[in-house]
Design an enzyme around this catalytic site. Sequence first.
Site, PDB file in Angstrom:
ATOM      1  N   HIS A  54       1.084  -1.052  -0.205  1.00 14.49           N
ATOM      2  CA  HIS A  54       0.012  -0.048  -0.102  1.00 14.49           C
ATOM      3  C   HIS A  54       0.857   1.390  -0.080  1.00 14.49           C
ATOM      4  O   HIS A  54       1.768   1.362   0.781  1.00 14.49           O
ATOM      5  CB  HIS A  54      -0.857   0.066   1.260  1.00 14.49           C
ATOM      6  N   CYS A  55       0.596   1.935  -1.072  1.00 12.76           N
ATOM      7  CA  CYS A  55       1.637   3.254  -0.993  1.00 12.76           C
ATOM      8  C   CYS A  55       0.898   4.557  -0.633  1.00 12.76           C
ATOM      9  O   CYS A  55      -0.120   5.025  -1.373  1.00 12.76           O
ATOM     10  CB  CYS A  55       1.948   3.135  -2.432  1.00 12.76           C
ATOM     11  N   ILE A  56       1.384   5.051   0.348  1.00 14.79           N
ATOM     12  CA  ILE A  56       0.529   6.326   0.991  1.00 14.79           C
ATOM     13  C   ILE A  56       0.824   7.577  -0.030  1.00 14.79           C
ATOM     14  O   ILE A  56       0.136   8.390   0.013  1.00 14.79           O
ATOM     15  CB  ILE A  56       1.083   6.753   2.520  1.00 14.79           C
ATOM     16  N   ASN A  88      -2.980   4.355  -2.727  1.00 19.16           N
ATOM     17  CA  ASN A  88      -3.645   3.267  -3.346  1.00 19.16           C
ATOM     18  C   ASN A  88      -2.617   2.107  -3.132  1.00 19.16           C
ATOM     19  O   ASN A  88      -1.340   2.398  -2.818  1.00 19.16           O
ATOM     20  CB  ASN A  88      -3.469   3.726  -5.086  1.00 19.16           C
TER      21      ASN A  88
END
Length: 407
Positions: A185-187, A191
């Site tokens: 999960h990429c802050i 997404n």
Amino acid sequence: MNTLKQIAAAVLLLSFVVFVALFGRLPALRKTPIGFLHRLLWIAIPAFFRQADVRLTGGRLGPALQRLGHYLMDENHPLVLIFFLTILFLSQLLFLRSAFFRVNLFHQVFAILVVILPYVFTFKSVTSRSSVITAETHQREMRRYPYDHVLYQPGKTCSTCRFLKPARSKHCSICNVCVAKHDHHCIWVMNCLGKGNYVYFLSLLASLGVMLSYGTYLAYILMTEILQADMLQEISGADPNVRWSAGKTWSEIFQSWGWAMAHEVYIGSTGMLAAMTAPLAWGLFLYHVYLVWAGMTTNESSKWADWREDIAYGLVFRAERSLDDLQRFPRIEPWLDWPIAITQQLVSTQDGQPPAIQRTGVAAQAARSSTIASSNGPRWKRVQSLQEVNNIYDLGVWNNFRDVLLA
Ligand SMILES: [Zn+2]
Ligand SMILES: [Zn+2]
């Protein structure tokens, strides 16, 4: 001069903190000073705020700080994205405003392309939902990858999405969906990156790397032009073919650069920012290229790191699965035409003793009738090194990249 040093030190420090925040969690760095600093960043700083709160307000801010921490860590907020886009846009604006009309048409066209691409890939990374597993795509995802019986076991259900977890998928508690071939999960892009949109994230990193390197190059060219022009102005009759730095000591060259930076503040400061952050973008890009090359996701690289540790402690055993096992439950483990035979089965034990496995039905009968396949003893072999374990998702460099690119 001092301002130059201070700006350089500030940018360097900021880059280092970003590096620690981004890379510190990686399994490869777990036991290095970077990993240590990363834990310090997430443990010591929140602890400091809690203590300051207790001392200054008697802990009255506690719940608010906790909510803030929860918001920053566990919710899908746009703060990092806004910060990134603001820095990106402002730096591009300041740089191009001073540099655009001083370079030739080729560089102008190339610069426009290079400036736009990071926005395109950011937009795609942020908005793409193509990795999300829905009721409609679930059957397809169940048949995409086989279970390797090491990182992924068949028959596990996601308690939120209420379906069987496909191999290589993971439920994300921030996005609240199951994600196919979950990477992380990429802050940054708010997404989850997985099967469908990992390629946009790779493209984003590459486009940033190109933009920053190209910006550094243009800034260097323009700054040396200024230094060269200055030399010709200072020394009457100076040979234009002689480089401005010829015959100067390092300290003099450094001073000249300081002067040029002050003279061209926008190109100088954005160029320096680009030079110092380009290694970050390329570092992250190359790390992900390495992961693809090795046939794993970020999520899997941390699972492999856990196995490596357990193997080092002598806790891991391997057995070959019989054909009975392979064909018993087609509903939870669809049969797949996979280039690598999946007969391995790995178990991590608590006590370092070979496991005793309770079997039922056909498999138990087979186990009883054969001494080799008995559920205890010789069937299980202690694993000495991770090299004895197959990564069945590693299908060779070419196929691994094809799997990413043809998402
Ligand atoms: Zn789920
Ligand atoms: Zn997510």
